[in-house]
Design an enzyme around this catalytic site. Structure first.
Site, PDB file in Angstrom:
ATOM      1  N   ASP A   9       0.854  -1.181   0.000  1.00  0.00           N
ATOM      2  CA  ASP A   9       0.000   0.000   0.000  1.00  0.00           C
ATOM      3  C   ASP A   9       0.901   1.245   0.000  1.00  0.00           C
ATOM      4  O   ASP A   9       2.072   1.166   0.407  1.00  0.00           O
ATOM      5  CB  ASP A   9      -0.896  -0.020   1.243  1.00  0.00           C
ATOM      6  N   TYR A  11      -0.088   5.197   0.729  1.00  0.00           N
ATOM      7  CA  TYR A  11      -0.245   6.295   1.695  1.00  0.00           C
ATOM      8  C   TYR A  11      -0.279   5.771   3.127  1.00  0.00           C
ATOM      9  O   TYR A  11      -1.117   4.956   3.486  1.00  0.00           O
ATOM     10  CB  TYR A  11      -1.514   7.090   1.398  1.00  0.00           C
ATOM     11  N   ARG A  40      -8.832  12.769   6.195  1.00  0.00           N
ATOM     12  CA  ARG A  40      -8.521  11.359   5.922  1.00  0.00           C
ATOM     13  C   ARG A  40      -9.751  10.466   6.118  1.00  0.00           C
ATOM     14  O   ARG A  40     -10.023   9.573   5.307  1.00  0.00           O
ATOM     15  CB  ARG A  40      -7.385  10.898   6.832  1.00  0.00           C
ATOM     16  N   ASN A 118      -5.076   2.940  -3.853  1.00  0.00           N
ATOM     17  CA  ASN A 118      -6.285   3.628  -4.299  1.00  0.00           C
ATOM     18  C   ASN A 118      -5.950   4.887  -5.090  1.00  0.00           C
ATOM     19  O   ASN A 118      -6.777   5.395  -5.849  1.00  0.00           O
ATOM     20  CB  ASN A 118      -7.132   4.041  -3.081  1.00  0.00           C
TER      21      ASN A 118
END
Lengths: 223, 223
Positions: A9, A11, A40, A118
């Site tokens: 992943d 971030y 967030r 994402n």
């Protein structure tokens, strides 16, 4: 356990989002932590809700929408210049201090390395370049290619398809527990980076391992 | 606009979840607000993530899981008795003060009335009985029948199918903005009850009307 690929992943896992907090703090002193927390939370919420509704928008749009919501909720006046500046901060994050050396060690192990995020290409590609990691990864995979978001299974399947490695031979690393557990449910071997000493989410799975930082992964794999 | 049915979200819309906060406060003085906030956030998060993962569990399970997470995150020792007591509180909520009279007025208007909730029957049915609303609604519809959660479109479609009323002739009321906007995107006429003066979520839609409480709806429909 034979791992032919390691998938990360982005971030919060490889890249430290703290510089976004610092940028918020410059614009609105004393409000940076609250703003980045709401920003967030809404960013994730909108990514899940849009996937459930079948109304995809790229992560850059979702992130900008979440910023607008968070500023309105906190009573902070957001103009176009501030919005642009804060979005730019997402393209100029630093990797966590132990990440470059850990990635170099992992790369030396001969496994394929990839990012699965994402983040849409307009966000993640400049960030990878900013961090000088153009040559580090065999693939930078964005959920944007599928117009859906984690933790929908097709996003994890993309790593299988694009790397040509079976799920059982992929190791996945995320600092987002829900992402780690989605990957575990999908069939990956999973390490959760738990920097905040948070509880494990209740989502029908446990990570295979819990790390304090990426630097712990190379010795674990060597053991 | 010809409305043949009015459909209501349950928790926070008709039924005041404050008594859950009060029960938390009894068990852990000074921590009730923080606990209920984390509990609610995780409850929603798990409902969305489980739908995205295709790993449905009833809302009572999701709610209990979210409670366990929230207590661990806040360092509160949760035993089975406390867990049961807090879950029971969800079955004994009070309606908001203006709700019974508003529902009576709306019912006198001749339209069908229904609840459409994520709550599983083991949670929502005792609550409707507790509030003496057994005869108030033509249907109490739970997403549990579909083993999926809002804001997936099939949940809203259930109201169309079960009430036999076209989406364009259904009025939907929710205090959860994301739920209201999911219903709006689906095709309902939507009122958002915004008791907290929150911003509108950024999800490709606006509610048709914004109310401070359900008591404002009967005069709006009569106008």
């Amino acid at each position: 356990m034979k791992l032919d690929a390691l998938v990360f992943d982005a971030y919060g896992t490889l890249f430290d989002v703290h510089s976004v907090i610092a940028r918020c703090e410059q614009v609105w002193p004393g409000r940076g932590a609250a703003l980045s927390q709401t920003w967030r939370a809404k960013q994730l919420e909108y990514s899940w809700l849009r996937t459930l509704m079948g109304r995809y928008q790229p992560f850059s749009v979702v992130t900008r929408d979440a910023l607008a919501y968070a500023c309105e909720a906190l009573g902070l006046a957001l103009d176009a210049a501030h919005s642009d500046a804060l979005m730019q901060a997402y393209c100029r994050l630093d990797p966590y201090p132990d990440v470059p050396a850990a990635l170099a060690q992992l790369r030396a192990g001969g496994r394929k390395l990839a990012i699965l995020t994402n983040g849409s290409p307009d966000m993640i590609d400049p960030l990878v370049r900013h961090c000088g990691m153009d040559e580090t990864f065999d693939a930078v995979l964005s959920a944007d290619a599928l117009r859906t978001y984690k933790i929908a299974a097709p996003v994890y399947q993309m790593a299988v398809d694009r790397l040509g490695v079976a799920a059982a031979n992929i190791g996945f690393v995320s600092s987002n527990c829900w992402d780690a557990l989605g990957a575990k449910n999908f069939g990956f071997n999973v390490w959760w980076i738990n920097r905040q000493d948070a509880p494990v989410d209740r989502l029908d799975a446990r990570p295979d391992g819990i790390l304090k930082g990426l630097g712990e992964l190379p010795p674990r794999l060597a053991a």
